[in-house]
Enzyme design. Structure first.
Site, PDB file in Angstrom:
ATOM      1  N   ASP A  14       0.807  -1.222   0.000  1.00 43.34           N
ATOM      2  CA  ASP A  14       0.000   0.000   0.000  1.00 43.34           C
ATOM      3  C   ASP A  14       0.838   1.270   0.000  1.00 43.34           C
ATOM      4  O   ASP A  14       0.581   2.196  -0.778  1.00 43.34           O
ATOM      5  CB  ASP A  14      -0.944   0.015   1.207  1.00 43.34           C
ATOM      6  CG  ASP A  14      -2.020  -1.049   1.078  1.00 43.34           C
ATOM      7  OD1 ASP A  14      -2.269  -1.492  -0.071  1.00 43.34           O
ATOM      8  OD2 ASP A  14      -2.590  -1.436   2.109  1.00 43.34           O
ATOM      9  N   ARG A  94       2.587   5.770  17.405  1.00 41.18           N
ATOM     10  CA  ARG A  94       2.177   6.802  16.446  1.00 41.18           C
ATOM     11  C   ARG A  94       2.707   8.199  16.742  1.00 41.18           C
ATOM     12  O   ARG A  94       3.150   8.892  15.823  1.00 41.18           O
ATOM     13  CB  ARG A  94       0.647   6.825  16.277  1.00 41.18           C
ATOM     14  CG  ARG A  94       0.057   5.562  15.655  1.00 41.18           C
ATOM     15  CD  ARG A  94       0.888   5.033  14.538  1.00 41.18           C
ATOM     16  NE  ARG A  94       0.248   3.941  13.811  1.00 41.18           N
ATOM     17  CZ  ARG A  94       0.884   2.885  13.359  1.00 41.18           C
ATOM     18  NH1 ARG A  94       2.183   2.738  13.599  1.00 41.18           N
ATOM     19  NH2 ARG A  94       0.260   1.950  12.683  1.00 41.18           N
ATOM     20  N   ASP A 123      -5.394   5.192  13.809  1.00 42.66           N
ATOM     21  CA  ASP A 123      -4.019   5.607  13.544  1.00 42.66           C
ATOM     22  C   ASP A 123      -3.936   6.922  12.786  1.00 42.66           C
ATOM     23  O   ASP A 123      -3.051   7.738  13.028  1.00 42.66           O
ATOM     24  CB  ASP A 123      -3.269   4.501  12.795  1.00 42.66           C
ATOM     25  CG  ASP A 123      -2.925   3.347  13.720  1.00 42.66           C
ATOM     26  OD1 ASP A 123      -2.712   3.614  14.922  1.00 42.66           O
ATOM     27  OD2 ASP A 123      -2.886   2.199  13.269  1.00 42.66           O
ATOM     28  N   SER A 174      -4.554  -7.240   8.323  1.00 45.44           N
ATOM     29  CA  SER A 174      -3.876  -5.954   8.467  1.00 45.44           C
ATOM     30  C   SER A 174      -3.105  -6.017   9.777  1.00 45.44           C
ATOM     31  O   SER A 174      -3.680  -6.286  10.827  1.00 45.44           O
ATOM     32  CB  SER A 174      -4.919  -4.836   8.503  1.00 45.44           C
ATOM     33  OG  SER A 174      -4.328  -3.680   9.066  1.00 45.44           O
TER      34      SER A 174
HETATM   35  N1  ARG Z   1      -6.765  -1.225  17.191  1.00 45.85           N
HETATM   36  C1  ARG Z   1      -5.408  -0.871  17.505  1.00 45.85           C
HETATM   37  C2  ARG Z   1      -5.299   0.592  17.791  1.00 45.85           C
HETATM   38  O1  ARG Z   1      -6.151   1.354  17.404  1.00 45.85           O
HETATM   39  C3  ARG Z   1      -4.458  -1.284  16.421  1.00 45.85           C
HETATM   40  C4  ARG Z   1      -4.612  -0.557  15.111  1.00 45.85           C
HETATM   41  C5  ARG Z   1      -3.716  -1.046  13.989  1.00 45.85           C
HETATM   42  N2  ARG Z   1      -4.022  -2.409  13.736  1.00 45.85           N
HETATM   43  C6  ARG Z   1      -3.717  -3.084  12.647  1.00 45.85           C
HETATM   44  N3  ARG Z   1      -4.018  -4.322  12.676  1.00 45.85           N
HETATM   45  N4  ARG Z   1      -3.186  -2.550  11.603  1.00 45.85           N
HETATM   46  O2  ARG Z   1      -4.364   1.005  18.423  1.00 45.85           O
END
Ligand code: ARG
Length: 412
Positions: A14, A94, A123, A174
């Site tokens: 991606d 992040r 995110d 993911s």
């Molecule tokens: N739900 C988690 C959060 O908001 C992880 C998000 C990213 N998850 C992923 N499988 N790409 O912190």
């Protein structure tokens, strides 16, 4: 001259497509920035794909040390877990990524930063707000939000523009990984009734493959920060990696939950966080010796507030700073050792000791010898402690309810 943009680049399909698209469709000179927070695979492959996608530069930054020191360990000291279970690995990464994107943008004179986060997730909120708070002048481009492509379209686009994609490395889920944990969602996991298939888990063994015999580890904390394993001092990265491997071997740290995203969606996510689970458990055991009851209670409230603000992307805020000052202050005496047994998916604290423990065996003991607690004080204390309840029961509740047997089930 083309404007410059710094793209948070994972090296996957991606963001590779995104890099190319930012250059070809949006006319930017693209600087790919890959941030290693732990467990980043093949660095050469990442660099190669970034170059194939037409990046002016592909930069890979090792931020593991800073990640643990400035993000993970403060969260450990605070005891943050979201909705009672998620140790926030992805969420904690992040704000650091946002900070490094901004630094890079300043370094190369970029006017914009980009990320490939979905428009349905948390995110994007964390990265956008991170950049917005640190550098409000930068434009933020969410490539997936603005130009969503299906997996097949992305593959076709990559093939057409000579971007190599290792099919085998693209999982049906993911995922996001760093030293503190691994997050997995989508695919069959979207049905919360479906048990996670075996291929979801990469760090933790299934229980029927974990060792028959338990392992034991002794963790030393200094003011709430882990500094040694089994008497051997270690830097943060080695220590966390070691616990992650050890815990994973014993099937520790699998979390399957449905959580409430900031954007209003409930989502089912699987986490693997062996080191986080072990360290949070051990740290709280040490606090049980070193904090008083009101400190412990209040700190729990702070932890919930803290977890929410991390989850909701408000790391760079005074509210966070204020809470963390409180947390750091509580950690002054959280120094000592915790023994943890790792076995069949459980991290069990089996011993704890602190340099300045509040635990007093002389007060707690049921043996007569050495007992410093004067039991004759108990009766008067209990009389006063129960006084209000006594008066209320006699004057109000007996007339209201009549039968106090049914106090907790008034309609029954
Ligand atoms: N739900 C988690 C959060 O908001 C992880 C998000 C990213 N998850 C992923 N499988 N790409 O912190």
């Amino acid at each position: 001259m083309a404007e410059k943009i710094v793209l948070a680049y994972s090296g996957g399909l991606d963001t590779s497509v995104a890099a190319h698209w930012l250059r070809d469709q949006r006319g930017y000179e693209v600087y790919c920035l890959t941030i290693d927070l732990g467990n980043l695979g093949d660095l050469e492959g990442i660099r190669e794909r970034g170059e194939q996608a037409g990046a002016a530069q592909v930069d890979i930054v090792d931020a593991k040390q800073d990640f643990l020191r400035y993000f993970v360990f403060p969260a450990l000291q605070a005891g943050v877990v979201y909705e009672g279970r998620y140790p926030l690995a992805t969420a904690l990464g992040r704000p650091l990524i946002a900070k490094l994107l901004v630094d890079k943008a300043r370094e190369v004179g970029a006017t914009a930063v980009a990320h490939g986060c979905t428009g349905k997730g948390n995110d994007q909120v964390r990265l956008d707000i991170g950049v917005q708070t640190l550098a409000p002048d930068l434009t933020i481009v969410g490539t997936t939000r603005e130009h969503s492509v299906s997996r097949d379209e992305a593959l076709a686009y990559a093939a057409q523009h000579g971007i190599s994609v290792r099919q085998s490395q693209e999982s049906p889920y993911s995922t996001d990984e760093n030293l503190w944990g691994r997050s997995v969602e989508a695919g069959v996991l979207e049905d919360p009734w479906v048990e996670p298939p075996a291929d979801v888990f990469l760090w933790t063994k299934p229980l029927d493959e974990t060792p028959a015999r338990p392992a034991e580890v002794e963790i030393r904390f200094q003011e709430g920060i882990p500094v040694a394993l089994d008497g051997v001092e270690m830097g943060p990265v080695d220590l966390v990696q070691r616990l992650s491997d050890l815990g994973g071997e014993h099937g520790i740290g699998r979390i399957d939950m449905v959580e409430n995203r900031l954007v209003g969606i409930k989502s089912r996510e699987i986490y693997e966080a062996p080191a986080a689970v072990i360290l949070l458990e051990a740290h709280s055991a040490l606090e049980s010796l070193t904090l008083t009851k009101p400190q412990t209670r209040f700190k729990h409230l702070v932890a919930q507030e803290y977890a929410d603000l991390v989850y909701n992307g408000l790391w760079f805020s005074s509210h966070h700073r204020d809470l963390s000052q409180y947390v750091v202050s509580t950690q002054r005496h959280v120094t000592g050792d915790v023994r943890v047994r790792l076995w069949h998916g459980n991290a069990t604290v089996i011993g704890r000791r602190a340099d300045r423990s509040l635990y007093s065996q002389a007060l707690a003991t049921y043996n007569k010898e050495g007992d410093l607690f004067d039991q004759s004080h108990a009766q008067g204390f209990i009389r006063l402690h129960g006084l209000q309840a006594q008066v209320q029961a006699q004057t109000q509740m007996l007339t209201e309810a009549g039968d106090l047997l049914k106090l907790a089930a008034p309609e029954g």
